[in-house]
Structures are given as structure tokens and as C-alpha cells.
Design a protein around this motif. Structure first.
Motif, PDB file in Angstrom:
ATOM      1  N   GLU A  32      -1.307  16.851 -45.429  1.00  0.00           N
ATOM      2  CA  GLU A  32      -1.162  17.197 -44.020  1.00  0.00           C
ATOM      3  C   GLU A  32      -2.491  17.529 -43.356  1.00  0.00           C
ATOM      4  OE1 GLU A  32       1.693  20.311 -43.695  1.00  0.00           O
ATOM      5  OE2 GLU A  32       3.121  19.284 -44.988  1.00  0.00           O
ATOM      6  N   ARG A  43      -1.717  20.805 -37.587  1.00  0.00           N
ATOM      7  CA  ARG A  43      -0.615  20.494 -38.490  1.00  0.00           C
ATOM      8  C   ARG A  43       0.744  20.685 -37.840  1.00  0.00           C
ATOM      9  NH1 ARG A  43      -0.966  24.243 -42.873  1.00  0.00           N
ATOM     10  NH2 ARG A  43       0.949  23.305 -43.600  1.00  0.00           N
ATOM     11  N   ARG A  47       3.523  17.864 -38.378  1.00  0.00           N
ATOM     12  CA  ARG A  47       4.718  18.089 -39.194  1.00  0.00           C
ATOM     13  C   ARG A  47       5.992  17.782 -38.409  1.00  0.00           C
ATOM     14  NH1 ARG A  47       4.670  21.526 -44.011  1.00  0.00           N
ATOM     15  NH2 ARG A  47       6.748  22.158 -43.377  1.00  0.00           N
ATOM     16  N   ASN A  51       8.670  15.103 -39.785  1.00  0.00           N
ATOM     17  CA  ASN A  51      10.098  15.404 -39.959  1.00  0.00           C
ATOM     18  C   ASN A  51      10.983  14.351 -39.306  1.00  0.00           C
ATOM     19  OD1 ASN A  51      11.060  18.000 -41.340  1.00  0.00           O
ATOM     20  ND2 ASN A  51       9.181  18.650 -40.322  1.00  0.00           N
ATOM     21  N   GLY A  66       5.934  18.887 -50.076  1.00  0.00           N
ATOM     22  CA  GLY A  66       5.464  18.188 -48.890  1.00  0.00           C
ATOM     23  C   GLY A  66       6.095  16.831 -48.657  1.00  0.00           C
TER      24      GLY A  66
ATOM     25  N   GLU B  48      10.962  22.009 -36.429  1.00  0.00           N
ATOM     26  CA  GLU B  48      10.961  20.915 -37.406  1.00  0.00           C
ATOM     27  C   GLU B  48      12.381  20.398 -37.623  1.00  0.00           C
ATOM     28  OE1 GLU B  48       8.767  21.631 -40.952  1.00  0.00           O
ATOM     29  OE2 GLU B  48       6.944  22.198 -39.876  1.00  0.00           O
TER      30      GLU B  48
END
Lengths: 232, 232
Positions: A32, A43, A47, A51, A66, B48
Motif C-alpha cells: 500500500e 493510503r 485503500r 476495497n 492486505g 472501506e
DNA sequence: GCACTCAAAATTGTATACAGCACCATATTC
DNA sequence: GAATATGGTGCTGTATACAATTTTGAGTGC
């Protein structure tokens, strides 16, 4: 400034392309921090994009370890082709019932107008784009947003293999022959639709896709050899 | 203290259920701060999870304005039912070619063993669960993970409407009659599969789903009236 | 050479801070 | 009174910090 595209969207689109073309190697772990600096963002938005891609089947995720690139295997590709058959045959069925004569004629015009491009085109990537564009135009006539949506996802996930197929498998036969077969399948389906011959349209579409599916195992083998060979 | 299921996964599963049952009202804006305190987590993991749900079609996202519940309209539900037809007919086709006689016999045993439950069951939620479980067992026999995956997503997104349908539309006819029709469709499909009669199995499955699809518009109307009426 | 231990380094998971945009209510102008 | 400015409030978007966990790798004993 209309931020119609947010930063997450920008990252997401970029990652989606990278994942589609296996710029992450199959099963490879995604770092990441490195990726975030590479993309010029922190990040957090990265992220969020990752997702989304997990939910779409481009990546996998293991808690505590991860994000990883999706695996690549003949079985997975076969599954994608089979799902394409499911979606595209139903699309053809719906189009046969719902599309107006005019819409189908327009599509025929489009098909005819692109035929010279098919013949002259040497770039597999461009060839694939044209093919996808045509399939998506048919899909739009189904009036089913859900089927369109699913098909887009499947196309994106199978694209790299289709490209390999086009480049290294069908490249064996003369260009004029293979593209003609492709084109002719398109024309046969559309003609059947215009004649409102549902069964013929559906079965032609089915075989059109299944022919490619049968090359999947070989294409995956070649894909691996390409992915792990130093660039020319 | 990260368990096998991470916090994001926990939040995600919870939100997925909430979205499936429209605990967020259609098109309603989702307040991240409020939701995060409600779920006992900060906004980072919450977002997320929300992003995954956007990718799966449970929520929508507008840059700068945040997350919203997906809309609810007859057209959208019709699309979901049509996608289900596409997926489930292809599943039946594959099962007919791939499932062993033994697997199909096992499924017949399962069907017979649950028949008493269908008759006695009064709870629509449970009835729906049994129906879905049966459809997913067939799906598993297709050996196509992708079709299974897509079907799960479609089922989750259409579940609330199916529940309303079961509760308020099919409640009109005597329970014994409606469940028998349902059961009989299941039995007819399975019998056709055992006889390797692909066309019959496929067309029965198609009509089994399309019958429900035709009630979608009415079911959505009722769903709205339920969603915006104070709880009993 | 092989397995095991354990500390250091790297990486992920989450909370929090804060800038900036969107929304709403009130005030102002015509 | 309607339409338009304006300021305040709350929310979203993202960076960053730090805790928790996994991975790495050197060292040790057999």
C-alpha cells in the motif's frame, strides 16, 4: 471546478486498468505505501479504491495481510467465459423482443461501417476494443442495466486473456480469415435479430463465445509465459 | 487483536444486511459519523466497507456528497429478476451436463426432506431462506464459481422485495396452494435434470422466476408503503 | 545443513485532525 | 413576497500518526 471525478475515482480507474492487465502479477501482494506514493495519494483513498476492486473481483483481500492480485488459472477464466455466455445469450433474447427495427438497422449500419476497420486493423488491442464496443451496443438494446453492468465487469476481468488469445492463438491463422469469422458471427446474430429469429440469434451468440472459451486453457498458459518474461 | 474476520469485515457484513433490508431508506443519504459511532468504529474502516457495498450495487456514491442507499424502483427490480433468469437458466444448463446422477439424487433427497418444512412454515423469512438455499445448492452443482457469486449478489439485492412478495402478494392465496406451486416447480426442474432433459429443466426454471418477476411492480409499491409506515 | 527462536523492520489497521466543500437558515434587496 | 447574497454549521475527503500484527533475517543449538 466540477470534481465529478474525485480522487478516489481517479485512483480506482487507474488501479482497475492495472489489475485488468495484470500489472500486478497473479497472487502478488500489493504494497500500500509504495502504491500510494506511486499514485500520489495517501493510503486512505487508495485503500478505499482497493476495497471496491475486491468487491468487483479484481483483487483479493486477507485480513491482516492486505490486498493481493486475483489469481489466474484456466478454471477461473473458463468461469468468466461461462458467465459471459449466460449474460450475452439472455441479452440477445431480450434484444430480440425489445429492440425496434430501427435500432437494429442502426446497429447494422454501425457494423457495416466498422468492417473496413476490422480488415485493416493490425493492433489486437484496438480489435478487441471494437469487438467489445459492438457487444456493449447490443447489450444496451436489452434495456437491462443490470445485465449491462455485469457484462462490463466480466469483460474487464477477461480482457487480458482475450488479448493474449487474439495475439498469440488466433494470430496463427491468416488475419483476413479470423476477422471474417468474427465479423460473420456478428452479422449472423444481427441478421437473426432483424428477422426476429430468437433461437438462431441466441445459439449463434452462444457458440461465438464458447469457441473462445475452449481456447482459454491454452491462452492462460501463454499469458503466464508473457507475464513472467522480461519485456522486449 | 485482529480476528480472522477483521473489523472491516464485521462492519461490512452488518451493513450489507442493513442495505439488503432497506434499513437505509431508498436514496437516503448515509451519515458517516453517526453510522460509525453506531457501529462502534471510526470512519476509516466504515468507509472501506461502504466502498465495497457501492461496488456490489447496494449503495451509491456521489463525489463530495457521500454515500446513499440504492434507489428502489420497479425497473431496477425487474432488471434484477431478469439477471437472475440469465444466471439461473445457464446454471441449470450446466448442471444438466455436469452433475452426476448421485448428486442429483442427493438433491432430490434434500428436496423431499424439506417438503414438510415448507408446508408447516409460517414465517416468510424462513420460507425464503429455504428457497434460496435450494437454488444455491443447484448453483453449486454447476461448478461455476462465477455464476454462484453473481447469483448470491442478485439474491441479496432482491431479497427484500421477494420477502414483501411472499408476505403480501402470495399471502392472498391459501398457503398450501402457493407453497405447493413453488415446490412443484422445484420438483419439475429437478426431475427434468435427472432425466437429462435440458430444455425442459431450463424452461421450467425460466418460468418459475419470470412468474415472480411479473409481480415486481406491485411488490415494489407495497414495499414502499411498508418502508414508510410506522412499525406495527 | 536444518529447524527453531526471537528481536528488528516492514506493513497493515484504525483513530483522529483538519481543510474544504455542501447545505441550510437567515438576512437583504428589489 | 420572491429571489438572491451571506454566514454558520455540519459533513466529506484525505493526510498522518501510531498501535498491532506480520514478515524477515540473523543467530543459536543440534
Amino acid at each position: 471546478m466540477t470534481k465529478a471525478d474525485s480522487n478516489v475515482d481517479r485512483i480506482y480507474e487507474k488501479l482497475r486498468k492495472m489489475a485488468a492487465y495484470f500489472e500486478f502479477k497473479p497472487d502478488a501482494r500489493i504494497n500500500e505505501s509504495a502504491l500510494s506514493t506511486e499514485l500520489g495519494a495517501s493510503r486512505t483513498p487508495l485503500r478505499e479504491a482497493l476495497n471496491r476492486l475486491v468487491a468487483e473481483g479484481f483483487l483479493t483481500f486477507q485480513s491482516g495481510r492486505g490486498f493481493f492480485c486475483r489469481p489466474l488459472s484456466p478454471k477461473l477464466i473458463l468461469d468468466l467465459y461461462e458467465a459471459r455466455v449466460a449474460i450475452e445469450t439472455e441479452i440477445v433474447r431480450l434484444v430480440c423482443r425489445r429492440a425496434s427495427d430501427e435500432e437494429l438497422q442502426d446497429l447494422m449500419e454501425f457494423l457495416k461501417s466498422t468492417e473496413p476497420d476490422y480488415d485493416s486493423c493490425e493492433d489486437p488491442m484496438e480489435l478487441l476494443s471494437m469487438d467489445e464496443a459492438y457487444h456493449m451496443r447490443i447489450a444496451a438494446l436489452s434495456q437491462s442495466n443490470e445485465l449491462v453492468r455485469i457484462l462490463e465487469n466480466l469483460n474487464d476481468r477477461v480482457r487480458y486473456i482475450r488479448l493474449v488469445d487474439l495475439k498469440y492463438l488466433r494470430g496463427k491463422t491468416p488475419v483476413s480469415t479470423q476477422e471474417e469469422a468474427q465479423l460473420s458471427a456478428h452479422r449472423v446474430v444481427l441478421t437473426a435479430l432483424i428477422n426476429r429469429d430468437e433461437d438462431k440469434a441466441v445459439s449463434t451468440m452462444r457458440h461465438h463465445i464458447e469457441r473462445r472459451r475452449d481456447e482459454a486453457t491454452e491462452a492462460v498458459r501463454i499469458a503466464y509465459s508473457q507475464l513472467y518474461v522480461p519485456a522486449d
